[in-house]
Write an enzyme that holds these catalytic residues in place. Structure first.
Site, PDB file in Angstrom:
ATOM      1  N   LYS A   1      -4.931  70.290  17.255  1.00 20.22           N
ATOM      2  CA  LYS A   1      -4.376  70.851  18.447  1.00 20.22           C
ATOM      3  C   LYS A   1      -5.120  70.256  19.682  1.00 20.22           C
ATOM      4  CE  LYS A   1      -1.239  71.981  17.950  1.00 20.22           C
ATOM      5  NZ  LYS A   1      -0.597  72.366  16.559  1.00 20.22           N
TER       6      LYS A   1
ATOM      7  N   GLU B   1      -4.435  66.241  19.866  1.00 23.78           N
ATOM      8  CA  GLU B   1      -3.013  65.964  20.350  1.00 23.78           C
ATOM      9  C   GLU B   1      -2.764  66.220  21.852  1.00 23.78           C
ATOM     10  OE1 GLU B   1       0.260  67.512  17.864  1.00 23.78           O
ATOM     11  OE2 GLU B   1      -0.806  69.226  17.974  1.00 23.78           O
TER      12      GLU B   1
ATOM     13  N   ASN C   1      19.710  56.618  17.535  1.00 22.55           N
ATOM     14  CA  ASN C   1      18.192  57.113  17.361  1.00 22.55           C
ATOM     15  C   ASN C   1      18.121  56.563  15.802  1.00 22.55           C
ATOM     16  OD1 ASN C   1      16.131  58.507  16.557  1.00 22.55           O
ATOM     17  ND2 ASN C   1      16.972  60.451  16.703  1.00 22.55           N
ATOM     18  N   GLY C   2      17.283  56.188  15.423  1.00 21.06           N
ATOM     19  CA  GLY C   2      17.088  55.610  13.873  1.00 21.06           C
ATOM     20  C   GLY C   2      16.448  54.390  13.902  1.00 21.06           C
TER      21      GLY C   2
ATOM     22  N   TRP D   1      12.097  56.571  22.229  1.00 24.94           N
ATOM     23  CA  TRP D   1      10.900  56.560  21.847  1.00 24.94           C
ATOM     24  C   TRP D   1      10.558  55.309  21.176  1.00 24.94           C
ATOM     25  CZ3 TRP D   1       7.611  57.002  17.804  1.00 24.94           C
ATOM     26  CH2 TRP D   1       6.240  57.477  17.885  1.00 24.94           C
TER      27      TRP D   1
ATOM     28  N   LYS E   1       8.155  65.258  19.139  1.00 29.11           N
ATOM     29  CA  LYS E   1       8.273  66.738  18.794  1.00 29.11           C
ATOM     30  C   LYS E   1       8.914  66.657  17.374  1.00 29.11           C
ATOM     31  CE  LYS E   1       8.392  71.046  18.611  1.00 29.11           C
ATOM     32  NZ  LYS E   1       6.877  71.740  18.297  1.00 29.11           N
TER      33      LYS E   1
ATOM     34  N   HIS F   1     -22.481  65.700   3.252  1.00 19.96           N
ATOM     35  CA  HIS F   1     -22.112  64.452   2.762  1.00 19.96           C
ATOM     36  C   HIS F   1     -21.669  63.284   3.554  1.00 19.96           C
ATOM     37  CE1 HIS F   1     -22.856  66.283  -1.198  1.00 19.96           C
ATOM     38  NE2 HIS F   1     -22.057  67.585  -0.585  1.00 19.96           N
TER      39      HIS F   1
ATOM     40  N   CYS G   1      13.579  59.648  19.796  1.00 15.48           N
ATOM     41  CA  CYS G   1      14.839  59.507  20.574  1.00 15.48           C
ATOM     42  C   CYS G   1      15.595  60.709  20.692  1.00 15.48           C
ATOM     43  CB  CYS G   1      15.524  58.395  20.299  1.00 15.48           C
ATOM     44  SG  CYS G   1      14.728  56.828  20.111  1.00 15.48           S
TER      45      CYS G   1
ATOM     46  N   GLU H   1      -6.320  72.717  11.832  1.00 18.40           N
ATOM     47  CA  GLU H   1      -5.160  72.945  12.754  1.00 18.40           C
ATOM     48  C   GLU H   1      -5.818  72.784  14.230  1.00 18.40           C
ATOM     49  OE1 GLU H   1      -2.193  72.481  12.793  1.00 18.40           O
ATOM     50  OE2 GLU H   1      -1.517  73.688  14.572  1.00 18.40           O
TER      51      GLU H   1
ATOM     52  N   ARG I   1      11.078  66.188  23.272  1.00 15.93           N
ATOM     53  CA  ARG I   1      11.098  65.316  21.938  1.00 15.93           C
ATOM     54  C   ARG I   1      10.259  64.459  21.764  1.00 15.93           C
ATOM     55  NH1 ARG I   1      15.665  66.190  18.511  1.00 15.93           N
ATOM     56  NH2 ARG I   1      15.831  64.091  17.733  1.00 15.93           N
TER      57      ARG I   1
END
Ligand code: G6P
Length: 607
Positions: free
Chosen positions: A484, A487, A100-101, A74, A602, A503, A2, A480, A27
Site C-alpha cells: 500500500k 504503490e 484493449n488487449g 494504458w 486497477k 539474514h 485500457c 500488504e 482503471r
C-alpha cells in the site's frame, strides 16, 4: 487498464462518452480519446494525459451525433502520445476502433499491410483498423470476423464505420466487454461502472463472440457467425456506491466502508449453532470436501496477500496442506495438480489476465477450481465451477483495501467450513464465529483513530525508505502494508518476516530507515519483541501496531498505534486497517494522486 465505452441510442453521445471515460479513470490510463459519428461525418479527438485535457481539446466543437466510442489508454506498445492514443483510424478515415488487449502478431500483420496502408502510430492496436478495412466489403460484422481470424492475441474491440451510422460492432477475446441494455439505446464498456447511471441490465461477451449493437437491439454471434443467445443479468451495485460520497478520495471512502462491507461478505454464511460456515457456491458435497488433499491459492497483488493469509488459516484450521502462488508464475510452471487439489483463484476484478490464465491451466489439469471474486459476472466468476462473491461493492481506488479484508473474511469462513469437517471442535468453531462477529465494531474502533494515524503518517512521510515487519499470520499483513505504502506514496518499502532480518536486511537499519512492525499479542509476541529490540539497537525509528493495553509496547516503539484484541486467525482483518490509513495519509501528505497512482492500473487485463 485500457477502458472502453461505446454508445448507440438517441442521446447525444459526446457528453455521455466523456462521463463514461471519467468513470473508467479508476482503471488507470495515460491518454484518452473519443470518436462520434455525426450523420456520416466522423469526429475524432485524442490526447496524451488526462480527460480534462481531452475536454479542453474538444472545446466548443460538440458533435451532435448519437453514436460513438471512447477509450482510456494504458500504454503497452508505443510511448504515451497523442498519435498512439485511441480511437485509431484506418486509411480512409471512415473506420475507427478502440481496443484493449495485445495483438501478438501485429508486427507480421503490419509488415503485410504496410505496402497498401499508411500507419500513423506505434501501437499494436492500429493494425486492427487497417486489417478490418482491408477485409471490408460492406458488412461490418463480416469484416471484423474476417480480420479477427488473422489475429493472434487478446482483444476487447469496438468498431464504428461512417457508412454504417446505425451500428457498433464489438468483439472479445481475453479482454472483458459488457453490453448494457437500455430502451432503444445500448452501451458497451470494459466494465459495468460507466453503465450504472443508465442501466443495470447487462450481458457479458464471452471469448470468441462478436456483437452488433443497433438502436433496435443487440445480436451476438460466435466467430463462425452463428447466432448466440445470452442471458441478461442484473447488476447489484448502484450508482451511489460508485461515488465518493463526500470523501476526498475513493481509497479513503473504501477504507471506511470496511465494517459495512465485511458484514455483507459474511451475511447468511455463518451457522453459529453448528460452529461452522456454509458457502453454498463452493458446489461440493461434504465427502468431496473431506477428499481434498491440497489447497492452492492463486492471485496477484493484494489478492495474493489474502491468499497468503489463507495458507495460514487453512493449514491451522483445516489441516490441509496449502500453497499460495503468484498467478503469473503459476501459469507457466509445471504445477502438479490433480482432482483432489482445490484451487482458489482470488481476484477483486475477476478479470486479471494472469489469474484467469491460471484458472484455465488448473482446469485443464483436472483440479477443482473455485473463485473468490468481487465483480459479479466477471470472467473468473464465469469460468470457475463455483466459488464465492466477496460483496465488497465497487472498489474504484487502484490500491485495493476493502476487497482485501473481504477476501480474507471469506477465506476464513472457508477454512472454518473445512476445519469443522475434520479437526475443529464445536466449541472452537463457535468461539471463532463469536470473534468473527465482533470484527466490524473493532474495525470501527480503529477507523476512529484516523486522526492519530494521520498524525503519525505525516511525521514519517518524508523518509525515502521503509521496512515493514511481521511474523506468522502478520507477515502477509506486513507485505500488504508495504505494498500500500509503495504503490500510492512512491516511498520505497520492503516487508520481511521479522525472524529473517538477520539474514540481510539488518544491514539497512539505521536512523534513515524507519520500521513499522506488527507486534500484537499472539503466540509469536515474545519473538517479535526481541526482533524489535534488535531494530532499536541499530538506531531505526520504530512504529508499532500493538494490542490495546500493551504497556510494554509504549516503551519499545517511538510511535504506537493500538488495535483491539481478537483471536490470532482474525488479526489480519484488524491489523491491516492502520497500515492502509498510514499509507493513505503519507501519500496525501506528499500530494500524490492517491486513487490513480502513476504507472499502475486497477484491473490488469493483459499479461
Ligand atoms: C492490480 C491492482 C491491485 C490488485 C491486483 C490484482 O495490480 O492495482 O490493487 O490487487 O491488480 O487484481 P485483482 O482484480 O485480480 O484482485
Amino acid at each position: 487498464m485500457c477502458g472502453i465505452i461505446g454508445y448507440i441510442g438517441n442521446r447525444r453521445a459526446t457528453p455521455l462518452l466523456m462521463q463514461g471515460l471519467r468513470r473508467l479513470e479508476y482503471r488507470g490510463y495515460d491518454s484518452a480519446g473519443i470518436a462520434v459519428l455525426d450523420g456520416n461525418s466522423l469526429f475524432c479527438e485524442r490526447t496524451a494525459g488526462r480527460i480534462d485535457a481531452l475536454k479542453e481539446k474538444i472545446g466548443e466543437r460538440r458533435p451532435e451525433g448519437t453514436v460513438g466510442i471512447a477509450h482510456t489508454r494504458w500504454a503497452t506498445h508505443g510511448i504515451v502520445s497523442e498519435h498512439n492514443a485511441h480511437p485509431h483510424r484506418a486509411c480512409n478515415d471512415s473506420l475507427v476502433i478502440v481496443h484493449n488487449g495485445i495483438i501478438e502478431n501485429y508486427r507480421e500483420l503490419r509488415a503485410e499491410l504496410q505496402a497498401t496502408h499508411t500507419f500513423t502510430s506505434d501501437t499494436d492496436s492500429e493494425v486492427l483498423a487497417h486489417l478490418i478495412e482491408s477485409c471490408h466489403q460492406g458488412n461490418l460484422r463480416h469484416s471484423v470476423a474476417c480480420a479477427l481470424s488473422k489475429v493472434r492475441g487478446t482483444y476487447g474491440l469496438v468498431v464504428m464505420h461512417a457508412d454504417n451510422p446505425d451500428l457498433l460492432v464489438c468483439a472479445r477475446m481475453g479482454s472483458p466487454l459488457v453490453i448494457g441494455m437500455g430502451e432503444h439505446e445500448y452501451f458497451v464498456a470494459s466494465d459495468a461502472t460507466p453503465l450504472l447511471p443508465y442501466t443495470k441490465d447487462v450481458t457479458y461477451l464471452d471469448d470468441g463472440e462478436i456483437a452488433e449493437l443497433r438502436r433496435d437491439g443487440v445480436r451476438i454471434y460466435d466467430l463462425r457467425e452463428k447466432t448466440v443467445h445470452k442471458d441478461i443479468q442484473r447488476i447489484e451495485w448502484n450508482d451511489e456506491q460508485a461515488q465518493k460520497q463526500g470523501y476526498d478520495h475513493f481509497m479513503l471512502k473504501e477504507i471506511f466502508e470496511q465494517p459495512v462491507v465485511f458484514r455483507d461478505a459474511v451475511r447468511g454464511r455463518k451457522i453459529p449453532e453448528d460452529g461452522t460456515a456454509y458457502l453454498g457456491g463452493l458446489n461440493m458435497t461434504e465427502s468431496q470436501m473431506r477428499n481434498v488433499s491440497r489447497v492452492v491459492f492463486v492471485a496477484c497483488g493484494t489478492a495474493y496477500h489474502a491468499g497468503m493469509i489463507g495458507k495460514y488459516v487453512f493449514e491451522r484450521l483445516a489441516h490441509i496442506p496449502c500453497e499460495v502462488e503468484v498467478a503469473s508464475e503459476f501459469r507457466y510452471r509445471d504445477c502438479v495438480l490433480d482432482d483432489r487439489t482445490l484451487v482458489f483463484a482470488i481476484s477483486q476484478s475477476g478479470e486479471t489476465a494472469d489469474t484467469l490464465a491460471a484458472v484455465r491451466e488448473a482446469r485443464r489439469k483436472g483440479a477443482i477450481v473455485r473463485g473468490i471474486v468481487n465483480v459479479v459476472g466477471s470472467t473468473i466468476a464465469r469460468e470457475t465451477d463455483g466459488g464465492t462473491y466477496i460483496h465488497a461493492g465497487p472498489e474504484l481506488a487502484v490500491a485495493s483495501t476493502k476487497a482485501f479484508t473481504n477476501m480474507v473474511a471469506v477465506i476464513l469462513l472457508y477454512a472454518l467450513q473445512f476445519g469443522r469437517l475434520k479437526h475443529v471442535s464445536l466449541a472452537d468453531g463457535q468461539q471463532f464465529l463469536q470473534a468473527h462477529f465482533e470484527i466490524p465494531s473493532k474495525m470501527e474502533q480503529i477507523l476512529n483513530m484516523n486522526d492519530e494515524i494521520a498524525a503519525v503518517a505525516r511525521r514519517y512521510a518524508r523518509y525515502r525508505d521503509f521496512l515493514f515487519l511481521g511474523r506468522g499470520i502478520n507477515y502477509p499483513v506486513a507485505l500488504e502494508g508495504s505494498l500500500k505504502l509503495k504503490e500510492i506514496s512512491y516511498i520505497h518499502s520492503e516487508a520481511y518476516p521479522a525472524g529473517e532480518m538477520k539474514h540481510g536486511v539488518n544491514a539497512l537499519l539505521g536512523p534513515d530507515f524507519p520500521v513499522l512492525a506488527i507486534m500484537t499479542k499472539n503466540q509469536l509476541y515474545e519473538k517479535m519483541r526481541s526482533n524489535i529490540e534488535e531494530v532499536r539497537a541499530r538506531g531505526s525509528k520504530v512504529i508499532l501496531i500493538a494490542t490495546e493495553g500493551d504497556t510494554d509496547a509504549r516503551q519499545l516503539g517511538d510511535d504506537v498505534l493500538t488495535v483491539p484484541s481478537t483471536i490470532e486467525a482474525l488479526e489480519p482483518l484488524l491489523n491491516t486497517i492502520p497500515l492502509q490509513l498510514f499509507a493513505y495519509h503519507a501519500a496525501t501528505m506528499l500530494d500524490r494522486d492517491v486513487d490513480r497512482p502513476r504507472n499502475l492500473a486497477k484491473s490488469v487485463t493483459v499479461e
